[in-house]
Write an enzyme that holds these catalytic residues in place. Sequence first.
Site, PDB file in Angstrom:
ATOM      1  N   ASP A   1     -14.857   4.119   6.272  1.00 29.10           N
ATOM      2  CA  ASP A   1     -14.050   3.071   6.918  1.00 29.10           C
ATOM      3  C   ASP A   1     -14.333   1.683   6.364  1.00 29.10           C
ATOM      4  OD1 ASP A   1     -13.368   4.295  10.219  1.00 29.10           O
ATOM      5  OD2 ASP A   1     -13.774   5.347   8.356  1.00 29.10           O
TER       6      ASP A   1
ATOM      7  N   SER B   1       0.837  -1.209   0.000  1.00 32.81           N
ATOM      8  CA  SER B   1       0.000   0.000   0.000  1.00 32.81           C
ATOM      9  C   SER B   1       0.870   1.256   0.000  1.00 32.81           C
ATOM     10  CB  SER B   1      -0.951   0.011   1.200  1.00 32.81           C
ATOM     11  OG  SER B   1      -0.242   0.135   2.391  1.00 32.81           O
TER      12      SER B   1
END
Length: 395
Positions: free
Chosen positions: A224, A161
């Site tokens: 989220d 990431s």
Amino acid sequence: MSSATSKINKKFLISAPGKVILFGEHAVVHGRTAVASSVGLRSYLYLETREEDLVELYLPDLGATAPFSWKKSELLHDFARNLKEKDSFNQILYEKVKKSIEGNSLIQIQQQQAAATAFLYLYLTLVHIVETRQKDQKQEQFGLTIRVRSTLPVGAGLGSSASYSVCLATGLLLSFGFIDISNANENHSIDTGLFSSFSSNAELINHWAFQAETVLHGTPSGVDNTVATFVSRDTRTLVANVGVKLEKYPGIVKPILDAIQNISLYFVTLLEHVRDNAFLENFEYLIDSNHHLLNSLGVGHLALDKIREITARHGLHSKLTGAGGGGCALTLLRDDVQNEVIGRVKKELSEFECFETSVGGPGVGAINPLGVVNVNEFDTMEKSMLQEISGWHFF
Ligand SMILES: Nc1ncnc2c1ncn2[C@@H]1O[C@H](COP(=O)(O)OP(=O)(O)OP(=O)(O)O)[C@@H](O)[C@H]1O
Ligand SMILES: C[C@@](O)(CCO)CC(=O)[O-]
């Protein structure tokens, strides 16, 4: 900053490494030192500006068979009204990535949504900055094609990431003219007007990559569920559990964290003596000790111990790396280990996925891909060929 509105079709190829934590995971959360390094496995991002009213992001590694595709004018229109209201901005990001997904496993959908959300967040924030700087001038914002491929495993603790975020930030900053390949690694002051000044391109890239990482790891409210991947949720739990142990058994856990700190510090001193005969023996001792200490913090896993057992049978030393609780183990392959042994170990580890890579190496780099690789070749070439590309300008 050079012109952000040039009509010239710009092309960039960017590459950024993954990372491995050699020593000190978990202890670093409690103020101790950790040692991490870049690895030879890298992400690659191809970016081309285009005149059409289109912004495309293609993420084949995450199972996508077609790019996310947005009308640039619609994106800008929707965001213009909401940019200052963060919740609503996040909600719109969520809607934009939700609509564009088809098929795929739940994990892949979450990964694609997270990656696309991080992209949109950076893209739209930078467009806004450019527009605000140039509000008196006629806007000629260009469209974009971006594709990303990586030799890193996704969500395995090797920093895919961060590597993706660094590629994204670099590509967008280059395409908007905030940074330039020609002075990639020079230290010079960059005053971007709307955000603080930076003393190097690398610092500016790092700042924006961190923004993307924040999105990828689910910090902004409202999205989220979209952006949190299973791995990062596990990491949070494992980190929290160590915190609970520290509170409950400070007399035991504090010395464990201190011992891990000493492993990191000792390793740093060892690096000054890499040619000494004892270097590898000491390195291997530190690997073993750090692994056992992590086990005593409760972040081990039977599978990680199995990897240690299998590799130990061949005289190799392994430890868990990253958050633990499953995840990833690293095994040190000394230069004197024969290929045949490596082959045998990999066979015995066939129930796990193995990645062979070097530790260390350059950070983010970029080149003009003209004459090196075009967009179709980028999509179809063997990933090992991506690693052969040379001529990078490192930031
Ligand atoms: N090749 C890729 N293409 C597009 N997006 C990617 C790629 N690799 C990683 N990503 C993005 O990064 C996310 C993975 O982040 P996560 O933190 O779970 O894993 P990691 O970075 O590999 O592990 P760690 O942070 O523990 O080192 C994916 O969900 C995706 O959004
Ligand atoms: C477990 C941890 O130390 C490393 C996870 O890769 C958490 C962190 O440092 O954020």
